[in-house]
Write a protein that holds these residues in place. Structure first.
Motif, mmCIF file in Angstrom:
data_model
loop_
_atom_site.group_PDB
_atom_site.id
_atom_site.type_symbol
_atom_site.label_atom_id
_atom_site.label_comp_id
_atom_site.label_asym_id
_atom_site.label_seq_id
_atom_site.Cartn_x
_atom_site.Cartn_y
_atom_site.Cartn_z
ATOM 1 N N ASP A 1 0.867 -1.175 0.000
ATOM 2 C CA ASP A 1 0.000 0.000 0.000
ATOM 3 C C ASP A 1 0.910 1.234 0.000
ATOM 4 O O ASP A 1 2.141 1.111 0.059
ATOM 5 N N ARG A 2 0.309 2.379 -0.050
ATOM 6 C CA ARG A 2 1.041 3.624 -0.211
ATOM 7 C C ARG A 2 0.726 4.558 0.953
ATOM 8 O O ARG A 2 -0.438 4.659 1.355
ATOM 9 N N ALA A 3 1.722 5.249 1.499
ATOM 10 C CA ALA A 3 1.463 6.231 2.560
ATOM 11 C C ALA A 3 0.795 7.453 1.943
ATOM 12 O O ALA A 3 1.218 7.936 0.883
ATOM 13 N N ILE B 1 15.725 7.773 -19.752
ATOM 14 C CA ILE B 1 16.216 6.555 -19.092
ATOM 15 C C ILE B 1 15.786 6.536 -17.630
ATOM 16 O O ILE B 1 16.076 5.593 -16.905
ATOM 17 N N TYR B 2 15.092 7.580 -17.176
ATOM 18 C CA TYR B 2 14.719 7.691 -15.768
ATOM 19 C C TYR B 2 13.435 6.947 -15.407
ATOM 20 O O TYR B 2 12.857 7.211 -14.353
ATOM 21 N N ALA B 3 12.954 6.071 -16.260
ATOM 22 C CA ALA B 3 11.740 5.311 -15.934
ATOM 23 C C ALA B 3 11.796 3.964 -16.626
ATOM 24 O O ALA B 3 12.247 3.868 -17.774
ATOM 25 N N LYS C 1 18.086 12.275 -9.017
ATOM 26 C CA LYS C 1 18.938 11.153 -8.629
ATOM 27 C C LYS C 1 19.983 10.940 -9.710
ATOM 28 O O LYS C 1 19.747 11.212 -10.885
ATOM 29 N N CYS C 2 21.112 10.460 -9.300
ATOM 30 C CA CYS C 2 22.261 10.241 -10.193
ATOM 31 C C CYS C 2 22.474 11.394 -11.177
ATOM 32 O O CYS C 2 22.179 11.274 -12.372
ATOM 33 N N PRO C 3 23.007 12.505 -10.685
ATOM 34 C CA PRO C 3 23.193 13.672 -11.558
ATOM 35 C C PRO C 3 24.172 13.431 -12.712
ATOM 36 O O PRO C 3 24.278 14.267 -13.613
ATOM 37 N N CYS D 1 29.712 7.927 -8.679
ATOM 38 C CA CYS D 1 29.022 8.076 -9.947
ATOM 39 C C CYS D 1 29.900 7.492 -11.056
ATOM 40 O O CYS D 1 30.906 8.099 -11.426
ATOM 41 N N PRO D 2 29.560 6.297 -11.527
ATOM 42 C CA PRO D 2 30.335 5.742 -12.637
ATOM 43 C C PRO D 2 29.929 6.430 -13.936
ATOM 44 O O PRO D 2 28.869 6.152 -14.490
ATOM 45 N N LEU D 3 30.759 7.369 -14.389
ATOM 46 C CA LEU D 3 30.420 8.193 -15.556
ATOM 47 C C LEU D 3 30.850 7.474 -16.834
ATOM 48 O O LEU D 3 32.029 7.501 -17.217
ATOM 49 N N MET E 1 32.953 -2.893 -13.836
ATOM 50 C CA MET E 1 32.440 -2.829 -12.462
ATOM 51 C C MET E 1 31.000 -2.323 -12.490
ATOM 52 O O MET E 1 30.101 -2.876 -11.861
ATOM 53 N N LYS E 2 30.785 -1.246 -13.224
ATOM 54 C CA LYS E 2 29.445 -0.642 -13.331
ATOM 55 C C LYS E 2 28.450 -1.623 -13.961
ATOM 56 O O LYS E 2 27.318 -1.762 -13.508
ATOM 57 N N LYS E 3 28.878 -2.292 -15.034
ATOM 58 C CA LYS E 3 27.959 -3.139 -15.810
ATOM 59 C C LYS E 3 27.660 -4.466 -15.102
ATOM 60 O O LYS E 3 26.524 -4.933 -15.109
HETATM 61 P P1 FAD Z 1 13.988 4.293 -4.579
HETATM 62 O O1 FAD Z 1 14.900 3.138 -4.794
HETATM 63 O O2 FAD Z 1 13.535 5.040 -5.773
HETATM 64 O O3 FAD Z 1 12.761 3.744 -3.746
HETATM 65 C C1 FAD Z 1 11.712 4.543 -3.296
HETATM 66 C C2 FAD Z 1 10.536 3.614 -3.022
HETATM 67 O O4 FAD Z 1 9.522 4.317 -2.312
HETATM 68 C C3 FAD Z 1 9.903 3.093 -4.304
HETATM 69 O O5 FAD Z 1 9.901 1.683 -4.289
HETATM 70 C C4 FAD Z 1 8.499 3.667 -4.286
HETATM 71 O O6 FAD Z 1 7.532 2.797 -4.818
HETATM 72 C C5 FAD Z 1 8.281 3.896 -2.797
HETATM 73 N N1 FAD Z 1 7.298 4.949 -2.511
HETATM 74 C C6 FAD Z 1 7.124 6.127 -3.150
HETATM 75 N N2 FAD Z 1 6.093 6.807 -2.598
HETATM 76 C C7 FAD Z 1 5.627 6.036 -1.588
HETATM 77 C C8 FAD Z 1 4.567 6.182 -0.662
HETATM 78 N N3 FAD Z 1 3.771 7.252 -0.688
HETATM 79 N N4 FAD Z 1 4.362 5.200 0.248
HETATM 80 C C9 FAD Z 1 5.152 4.101 0.276
HETATM 81 N N5 FAD Z 1 6.163 3.900 -0.603
HETATM 82 C C10 FAD Z 1 6.390 4.855 -1.522
HETATM 83 N N6 FAD Z 1 23.011 5.288 -8.330
HETATM 84 C C11 FAD Z 1 24.308 4.868 -8.262
HETATM 85 O O7 FAD Z 1 24.814 4.612 -7.168
HETATM 86 N N7 FAD Z 1 25.070 4.743 -9.391
HETATM 87 C C12 FAD Z 1 24.571 4.973 -10.619
HETATM 88 O O8 FAD Z 1 25.272 4.823 -11.612
HETATM 89 C C13 FAD Z 1 23.206 5.379 -10.731
HETATM 90 N N8 FAD Z 1 22.659 5.611 -11.950
HETATM 91 C C14 FAD Z 1 21.325 5.890 -12.035
HETATM 92 C C15 FAD Z 1 20.752 6.034 -13.297
HETATM 93 C C16 FAD Z 1 19.399 6.262 -13.425
HETATM 94 C C17 FAD Z 1 18.817 6.404 -14.791
HETATM 95 C C18 FAD Z 1 18.582 6.337 -12.266
HETATM 96 C C19 FAD Z 1 17.104 6.533 -12.390
HETATM 97 C C20 FAD Z 1 19.145 6.233 -11.015
HETATM 98 C C21 FAD Z 1 20.518 6.006 -10.878
HETATM 99 N N9 FAD Z 1 21.125 5.892 -9.629
HETATM 100 C C22 FAD Z 1 22.454 5.533 -9.536
HETATM 101 C C23 FAD Z 1 20.400 6.330 -8.405
HETATM 102 C C24 FAD Z 1 19.831 5.222 -7.554
HETATM 103 O O9 FAD Z 1 19.092 4.311 -8.307
HETATM 104 C C25 FAD Z 1 18.966 5.879 -6.483
HETATM 105 O O10 FAD Z 1 19.715 6.863 -5.813
HETATM 106 C C26 FAD Z 1 18.442 4.878 -5.460
HETATM 107 O O11 FAD Z 1 17.730 3.838 -6.066
HETATM 108 C C27 FAD Z 1 17.576 5.602 -4.446
HETATM 109 O O12 FAD Z 1 17.044 4.720 -3.504
HETATM 110 P P2 FAD Z 1 15.828 5.176 -2.591
HETATM 111 O O13 FAD Z 1 15.544 4.021 -1.691
HETATM 112 O O14 FAD Z 1 16.088 6.493 -1.999
HETATM 113 O O15 FAD Z 1 14.640 5.378 -3.623
#
Ligand code: FAD
Length: 413
Positions: A76-78, A131-133, A162-164, A342-344, A380-382
Motif C-alpha cells: 500500500d502507499r502512505a 532513461i529515468y523510468a 537522482k544520479c546527476p 558516480c560511474p560516468l 564494475m558498473k555493468k
Molecule cells: P527508490 O529506490 O527510488 O525507492 C523509493 C521507493 O519508495 C519506491 O519503491 C516507491 O515505490 C516507494 N514509494 C514512493 N512513494 C511512496 C509512498 N507514498 N508510500 C510508500 N512507498 C512509496 N546510483 C548509483 O549509485 N550509481 C549509478 O550509476 C546510478 N545511476 C542511475 C541512473 C538512473 C537512470 C537512475 C534513475 C538512477 C541512478 N542511480 C544511480 C540512483 C539510484 O538508483 C537511487 O539513488 C536509489 O535507487 C535511491 O534509492 P531510494 O531508496 O532512496 O529510492
C-alpha cells in the motif's frame, strides 16, 4: 489497522536495505515495510538499457523476493504521516502505528511540469524518451537506433535529481553509438544543463570537459527545458538566470531528464519536510531534526550528497548504528561523511569512476587516478555493482567500498 516497532516507508534501495538489517535484529513481524510496487528495479542499469547493453528485464526483480521474509510487507502507499502521534495512513484506508519510522520514499518524476512531455513520451514515434523510468528506458534505445542524423538533444532539469551523472552518460553513449553507425557526421549532439558546470566535483569535471571536447558535444549551461512541442519536434528552453530568454530548438531525438520531487505526503508535511519538501534530517546522523524516532535514507532526504545507490550503501550502516542507539535511549553517534559514487560512462567499454564525500572532496577506492577513463570501471558498473546490489546490499551486508580502499589504497588519491 496495524501496530509495529519499526515501520519502513518505501521498499526501494534504501528501504529494502534497512528492512533487511532490522528484520535480523528484531522479532518476526516487528518490522513493517510499506511499499505499493510489486516490482523492484536496479535503477543504475537503466543508463545501459538506454544504450542497448542491457534490457529492462535485467534490472527487475519481484518485490517479494527482495524483502526480508522476517518483515511484514504492507502492499500500500502512505498518504499521510503524523509524527506527533506516530501514525501513518495508507491509500487503502489503513492506519499503521509505529514506535520508529525510516522514511525511504525516493524521488518521483514530475513529467507534468514540462508541458508536452507526457504526450511525447507515450508516442512511440516522437523521438522523445527518458532513461529515468522503466517504461521508457528501452524507448531510448529504440530512438538511438532510429536516429538518422540531425539534432540529438539531452537535458538536465532545474531540480535535485537522482544520479546527476546519468543525463550526460546517456549523451556520451549515444555519441559513441552514432559514431559506430555512421550517423554522427550528419548530426549535432547537444547537452542542455541547468547547472553552471559539467559536474559538481572539479577533479572529474576537468576530465569530463576533455570528453566533451573530444566528442564535439555542444554544452549549453544554465539552460532548462520549459516545453516540448511534439507536433513540431521543437523543444523550448529558458535561461536559468534570465527567465525572459527563451530558445527554441528543433530536435530529431530528445532525451529528457524530468524534474523530480519527493512524494506529496512527505513534501507537504510541515513537521517532517524542509521548505523544499525533503525530509529534514541531520546530514551526519540521518536522524530527523525534530523527531528522534524518525530517520531517513536515500534520495528523499535533504542531506547534501549526490543522490545515488552508492550513497545508500554508506548511509545504511550509519543509520543502523544510530537507530539501534535511539532504540536503547542513547544519542546517535555514527556520522555519514557524504560518500557518493558516480560511474560516468564515457563510451562503450569506458568509464570515469567518480567517488567523493561532502563538499566535493574526491575519495577514491582504486589504486589509480579514477578521473581517467578506464575499462575496469566500465565492467564494475555493468556487472560487479548489480551483483553486489542484489546479493549483498539489499540483504544489508554491504556498507560501501571503505574496507577495500583501506586494503588496496591505504594512502588514498
Ligand atoms: P527508490 O529506490 O527510488 O525507492 C523509493 C521507493 O519508495 C519506491 O519503491 C516507491 O515505490 C516507494 N514509494 C514512493 N512513494 C511512496 C509512498 N507514498 N508510500 C510508500 N512507498 C512509496 N546510483 C548509483 O549509485 N550509481 C549509478 O550509476 C546510478 N545511476 C542511475 C541512473 C538512473 C537512470 C537512475 C534513475 C538512477 C541512478 N542511480 C544511480 C540512483 C539510484 O538508483 C537511487 O539513488 C536509489 O535507487 C535511491 O534509492 P531510494 O531508496 O532512496 O529510492
Amino acid at each position: 489497522n496495524y501496530k509495529c516497532k519499526l515501520l519502513v516507508v518505501g521498499g526501494g534501495s534504501g528501504g529494502c536495505t534497512i528492512a533487511a538489517k532490522f528484520a535480523r535484529k528484531l522479532k518476526k513481524d516487528e518490522v513493517f515495510v510499506l511499499e505499493p510496487s510489486t516490482e523492484h528495479y536496479y535503477q543504475p542499469l537503466w543508463t545501459l538499457v538506454g544504450a542497448g547493453v542491457k534490457t529492462v528485464a535485467d534490472t527487475r526483480r519481484q518485490e517479494a523476493s527482495v524483502l526480508p521474509s522476517n518483515a511484514k510487507w504492507i502492499k500500500d502507499r502512505a498518504v499521510s504521516i503524523d509524527p506527533k502521534k506516530g501514525v501513518v495512513h495508507t491509500k487503502n484506508g489503513d492506519e499503521i502505528q509505529y514506535e520508529y519510522v525510516v522514511i525511504a520514499v525516493g524521488l518521483k518524476n514530475d513529467y507534468d511540469k514540462v508541458p508536452g512531455l507526457s504526450q511525447a513520451l507515450t508516442d512511440e514515434n516522437s523521438g522523445v524518451s527518458t532513461i529515468y523510468a522503466p517504461e521508457y528506458c528501452e524507448k531510448t534505445w529504440r530512438d538511438l537506433q532510429r536516429f538518422n542524423g540531425g539534432n540529438a538533444i539531452f537535458t538536465f532539469p532545474d531540480t535535485l535529481i537522482k544520479c546527476p551523472g546519468a543525463p550526460q552518460k546517456i549523451a556520451y553513449l549515444a555519441d559513441s553509438y552514432f559514431r559506430m553507425t555512421g550517423t554522427r557526421s550528419k548530426s549535432k549532439v547537444i547537452f542542455n544543463t541547468c547547472l553552471p558546470v559539467i559536474f559538481g566535483v572539479k577533479k572529474y569535471a576537468d576530465s569530463l570537459l576533455k570528453v566533451v571536447e573530444r566528442k564535439q558535444i555542444d554544452v549549453n549551461y544554465k539552460t532548462v527545458l520549459l516545453e516540448v512541442r511534439p507536433d513540431k519536434k521543437e523543444a523550448v528552453f529558458v535561461n536559468k538566470d534570465d527567465k525572459s530568454k527563451h530558445t527554441t530548438m528543433g530536435y530529431d531525438l530528445l532525451h529528457v531528464t524530468p524534474p523530480m520531487s519527493t512524494p506529496e505526503f512527505l513534501r507537504t508535511n510541515k513537521e517532517l519536510a524542509d521548505v523544499c519538501g525533503y525530509l529534514d534530517v541531520d546530514k551526519y546522523t540521518l536522524q530527523h531534526k525534530k523527531y528522534p524516532n524518525v530517520y531517513g535514507i536515500g534520495d528523499c532526504t535533504n542531506t547534501p550528497n549526490s543522490k545515488t545507490a552508492a550513497a545508500i550503501a554508506k548511509q545504511c550502516h550509519v543509520l543502523e548504528l544510530n537507530l539501534v542507539n535511539t532504540m536503547a535511549e542513547q544519542a546517535p553517534s555514527a556520522n555519514y561523511n557524504g560518500y557518493g559514487a558516480c560511474p560516468l560512462l564515457t563510451e562503450y567499454g569506458k568509464c570515469i569512476l567518480a567517488e567523493f564525500v561532502y563538499d566535493g572532496v574526491p575519495h577514491e577506492t582504486l589504486p589509480f587516478d579514477q578521473s581517467r577513463e578506464s575499462t575496469i570501471a566500465y565492467y564494475m558498473k555493468k556487472d560487479l555493482f548489480p551483483f553486489m546490489y542484489w546479493n549483498m546490499m539489499l540483504k544489508g551486508y554491504y556498507h560501501g567500498p571503505e574496507f577495500i580502499r583501506k586494503i588496496i589504497n591505504p594512502f588514498g588519491n
